[in-house]
Design a protein around this motif. Structure first.
Motif, short mmCIF file in Angstrom:
data_model
loop_
_atom_site.label_atom_id
_atom_site.label_comp_id
_atom_site.label_asym_id
_atom_site.label_seq_id
_atom_site.Cartn_x
_atom_site.Cartn_y
_atom_site.Cartn_z
N VAL A 9 0.86 -1.18 0.00
CA VAL A 9 0.00 0.00 0.00
C VAL A 9 0.90 1.23 0.00
N ASN A 11 1.58 5.20 0.18
CA ASN A 11 0.93 6.30 0.89
C ASN A 11 1.76 7.58 0.80
N TRP A 17 -7.36 8.00 4.66
CA TRP A 17 -7.80 6.78 3.98
C TRP A 17 -7.24 5.51 4.60
N CYS A 21 -8.88 1.41 4.75
CA CYS A 21 -8.13 0.50 3.88
C CYS A 21 -7.48 -0.62 4.69
N THR A 36 1.14 -7.12 5.05
CA THR A 36 0.88 -5.80 4.48
C THR A 36 2.10 -4.92 4.68
N LEU A 88 -2.13 -2.19 -3.77
CA LEU A 88 -3.45 -1.67 -3.41
C LEU A 88 -3.33 -0.19 -3.10
N ASN A 89 -4.14 0.63 -3.74
CA ASN A 89 -4.13 2.06 -3.45
C ASN A 89 -4.65 2.30 -2.03
N ASN A 90 -4.11 3.32 -1.38
CA ASN A 90 -4.48 3.59 0.01
C ASN A 90 -5.90 4.09 0.18
N ASP A 91 -6.55 4.53 -0.88
CA ASP A 91 -7.94 4.99 -0.79
C ASP A 91 -8.94 3.92 -1.20
N THR A 92 -8.48 2.67 -1.19
CA THR A 92 -9.31 1.54 -1.57
C THR A 92 -9.76 0.77 -0.34
N ILE A 93 -11.01 0.32 -0.36
CA ILE A 93 -11.54 -0.52 0.71
C ILE A 93 -11.90 -1.87 0.09
N PRO A 94 -11.01 -2.84 0.21
CA PRO A 94 -11.30 -4.13 -0.42
C PRO A 94 -12.42 -4.88 0.29
#
Length: 146
Positions: A9, A11, A17, A21, A36, A88-94
């Motif tokens: 990730v 940042n 975010w 995330c 991670t 994974l972008n830091n503004d993503t919520i998987p």
């Protein structure tokens, strides 16, 4: 044992975010062992202290300055210890089953050596190659999916 999967990730001043995330990553269900890695590009907000306190299992790589998107991710790739890298972008919520499904698709040979997950907005229909693939659900689909 070193996890096979490394979720990287990137940042830069993205403290707002990081909680959603990283919380979503911590809640992954049925996922194989993964680690991670937060790659911090010299943030001046409280991103690093926040992650250190709230997510002690997250490994942090501090670049000391903003290397940009590509160089920051490349630094993360060099620091990763797994044999599968997931960016994974830091503004993503998987979704809760995101990593398990992504891993399963890879194990079944449905992913190329480099692959991306479907980005979806909850409550909105999504298309892939011009065809509707349904509502956002955290599923992994390929162009051959029905």
């Amino acid at each position: 044992m070193t996890p096979r999967i490394y979720v990287i990730v990137l940042n830069y001043n993205g403290r707002q975010w990081l909680d959603p995330c990283l919380s979503a990553l911590a809640a992954q269900a049925d996922a194989p062992a993964f680690e991670t890695l937060l790659v911090d590009n010299g943030s001046s907000d409280d991103s690093v202290p926040f992650v250190t306190e709230r997510f002690p299992s997250v490994r942090i790589l501090g670049n000391g300055r903003n290397l940009g998107f590509a160089a920051g991710n490349n630094a993360g790739a060099r620091a990763a210890r797994g044999d599968t890298l997931v960016f994974l972008n830091n503004d993503t919520i998987p979704a809760v089953n995101w990593l398990a499904r992504l891993h399963a698709a890879g194990q079944e040979g449905r992913l190329a050596p480099a692959a991306g997950a479907q980005l979806a907005v909850p409550g909105r229909s999504t298309t892939l190659n011009g065809k509707p693939v349904g509502e956002a659900s955290g599923s992994v689909r390929t162009s051959s999916s029905p």
